[in-house]
Design a protein around this motif. Structure first.
Motif, PDB file in Angstrom:
ATOM      1  N   ARG A  25       0.841  -1.209   0.000  1.00 38.39           N
ATOM      2  CA  ARG A  25       0.000   0.000   0.000  1.00 38.39           C
ATOM      3  C   ARG A  25       0.875   1.258   0.000  1.00 38.39           C
ATOM      4  O   ARG A  25       0.618   2.210  -0.738  1.00 38.39           O
ATOM      5  N   GLU A  26       1.919   1.267   0.811  1.00 41.86           N
ATOM      6  CA  GLU A  26       2.828   2.426   0.867  1.00 41.86           C
ATOM      7  C   GLU A  26       3.550   2.612  -0.464  1.00 41.86           C
ATOM      8  O   GLU A  26       3.752   3.741  -0.922  1.00 41.86           O
ATOM      9  N   ILE A  27       3.929   1.505  -1.100  1.00 46.43           N
ATOM     10  CA  ILE A  27       4.608   1.598  -2.397  1.00 46.43           C
ATOM     11  C   ILE A  27       3.661   2.163  -3.447  1.00 46.43           C
ATOM     12  O   ILE A  27       4.037   3.047  -4.215  1.00 46.43           O
ATOM     13  N   VAL A  28       2.419   1.664  -3.474  1.00 47.59           N
ATOM     14  CA  VAL A  28       1.458   2.107  -4.492  1.00 47.59           C
ATOM     15  C   VAL A  28       1.021   3.543  -4.251  1.00 47.59           C
ATOM     16  O   VAL A  28       0.926   4.336  -5.187  1.00 47.59           O
TER      17      VAL A  28
ATOM     18  N   LEU B  58       6.335   4.665  -5.122  1.00 49.31           N
ATOM     19  CA  LEU B  58       6.514   4.571  -6.574  1.00 49.31           C
ATOM     20  C   LEU B  58       6.101   5.867  -7.278  1.00 49.31           C
ATOM     21  O   LEU B  58       6.841   6.347  -8.144  1.00 49.31           O
ATOM     22  N   PRO B  59       4.963   6.474  -6.920  1.00 51.48           N
ATOM     23  CA  PRO B  59       4.644   7.764  -7.559  1.00 51.48           C
ATOM     24  C   PRO B  59       5.709   8.830  -7.321  1.00 51.48           C
ATOM     25  O   PRO B  59       6.028   9.607  -8.227  1.00 51.48           O
ATOM     26  N   VAL B  60       6.286   8.865  -6.126  1.00 52.47           N
ATOM     27  CA  VAL B  60       7.337   9.851  -5.848  1.00 52.47           C
ATOM     28  C   VAL B  60       8.582   9.546  -6.674  1.00 52.47           C
ATOM     29  O   VAL B  60       9.225  10.460  -7.212  1.00 52.47           O
ATOM     30  N   ALA B  61       8.932   8.280  -6.803  1.00 48.00           N
ATOM     31  CA  ALA B  61      10.109   7.907  -7.597  1.00 48.00           C
ATOM     32  C   ALA B  61       9.913   8.292  -9.063  1.00 48.00           C
ATOM     33  O   ALA B  61      10.830   8.830  -9.697  1.00 48.00           O
ATOM     34  N   VAL B  62       8.727   8.033  -9.598  1.00 44.00           N
ATOM     35  CA  VAL B  62       8.459   8.377 -10.995  1.00 44.00           C
ATOM     36  C   VAL B  62       8.444   9.897 -11.175  1.00 44.00           C
ATOM     37  O   VAL B  62       8.976  10.426 -12.159  1.00 44.00           O
ATOM     38  N   ALA B  63       7.857  10.610 -10.223  1.00 44.36           N
ATOM     39  CA  ALA B  63       7.849  12.078 -10.308  1.00 44.36           C
ATOM     40  C   ALA B  63       9.275  12.631 -10.276  1.00 44.36           C
ATOM     41  O   ALA B  63       9.616  13.554 -11.022  1.00 44.36           O
ATOM     42  N   GLY B  64      10.123  12.054  -9.438  1.00 42.18           N
ATOM     43  CA  GLY B  64      11.526  12.476  -9.400  1.00 42.18           C
ATOM     44  C   GLY B  64      12.235  12.210 -10.719  1.00 42.18           C
ATOM     45  O   GLY B  64      13.026  13.034 -11.191  1.00 42.18           O
TER      46      GLY B  64
ATOM     47  N   ARG C  18      14.368  -1.239  -7.764  1.00 42.72           N
ATOM     48  CA  ARG C  18      14.965  -2.457  -7.207  1.00 42.72           C
ATOM     49  C   ARG C  18      14.830  -2.470  -5.669  1.00 42.72           C
ATOM     50  O   ARG C  18      14.552  -3.512  -5.072  1.00 42.72           O
ATOM     51  N   ARG C  19      14.982  -1.302  -5.034  1.00 38.68           N
ATOM     52  CA  ARG C  19      14.775  -1.210  -3.591  1.00 38.68           C
ATOM     53  C   ARG C  19      13.338  -1.567  -3.206  1.00 38.68           C
ATOM     54  O   ARG C  19      13.098  -2.262  -2.238  1.00 38.68           O
ATOM     55  N   LEU C  20      12.399  -1.069  -3.993  1.00 44.62           N
ATOM     56  CA  LEU C  20      10.984  -1.341  -3.708  1.00 44.62           C
ATOM     57  C   LEU C  20      10.661  -2.820  -3.898  1.00 44.62           C
ATOM     58  O   LEU C  20       9.910  -3.406  -3.109  1.00 44.62           O
ATOM     59  N   VAL C  21      11.217  -3.426  -4.934  1.00 43.59           N
ATOM     60  CA  VAL C  21      10.997  -4.869  -5.172  1.00 43.59           C
ATOM     61  C   VAL C  21      11.579  -5.667  -4.011  1.00 43.59           C
ATOM     62  O   VAL C  21      10.975  -6.634  -3.543  1.00 43.59           O
ATOM     63  N   ALA C  22      12.755  -5.261  -3.520  1.00 47.74           N
ATOM     64  CA  ALA C  22      13.379  -5.975  -2.405  1.00 47.74           C
ATOM     65  C   ALA C  22      12.531  -5.882  -1.148  1.00 47.74           C
ATOM     66  O   ALA C  22      12.491  -6.815  -0.345  1.00 47.74           O
ATOM     67  N   GLU C  23      11.807  -4.775  -0.956  1.00 56.61           N
ATOM     68  CA  GLU C  23      10.948  -4.638   0.219  1.00 56.61           C
ATOM     69  C   GLU C  23       9.746  -5.571   0.147  1.00 56.61           C
ATOM     70  O   GLU C  23       9.166  -5.903   1.181  1.00 56.61           O
TER      71      GLU C  23
END
Length: 153
Positions: free
Chosen positions: A106-109, A113-119, A146-151
């Motif tokens: 939920r935190e990733i979605v 992820l939106p913050v990473a894409v915006a960056g 890759r960090r998010l996938v590892a989490e």
């Protein structure tokens, strides 16, 4: 401190809710009746009653959609964004679909992820003015994915 933080979130959630907004509208109507001279000495009770009626008669609904609709909406948005395939966003989305609901997905979605894409998109915008030693936006996005996938593992 965590208890007060949770309480504060609950209060803010209610203040932003449709129930509260409809109740406030009812209270405003009550004030209008008072200023029109129709409330008499009982105007505070009229205002409170109209607020309460509006708040209680409004159906309760969860203002936040569940993780599946949010993931679908995020995936649809990301399909319109020019993301490099090497970043692995498609793999992260597939992993999110298979892992199921939970606090980490939920935190990733909802946020990470939106913050990473915006960056990534901001870095692309400023790339012409960045120096030669500026980090590569594609590589940075790939590292974060890759960090998010590892989490999720």
């Amino acid at each position: 401190m965590a208890t007060s933080d949770g309480f504060g979130r609950q209060v803010l959630r209610y203040l932003e809710s449709t129930r509260n907004l409809v109740g406030c509208g009812g209270g405003a109507v009550g004030l209008g009746l008072h200023f029109a001279g129709l409330g008499g000495a009982w105007w505070p009770a009229v205002v409170a009653g109209l607020y309460g009626a509006g708040a209680l008669l409004t159906p309760k609904r969860d203002p936040r959609p569940g993780p599946d609709p949010e993931l679908t909406a995020l995936a649809e948005y990301l399909a319109t964004v020019p993301l490099p395939a090497s970043a692995g966003v498609a793999g992260l989305l597939a992993a999110l679909r298979t892992v199921g609901p939970g606090p980490v997905p939920r935190e990733i979605v909802r946020h990470r992820l939106p913050v990473a894409v915006a960056g990534y998109l901001r870095a692309l915008t400023w790339r012409p003015w960045a120096g030669a030693d500026a980090p590569d936006p594609e590589a940075e996005l790939g590292r974060e994915v890759r960090r998010l996938v590892a989490e999720l593992d």
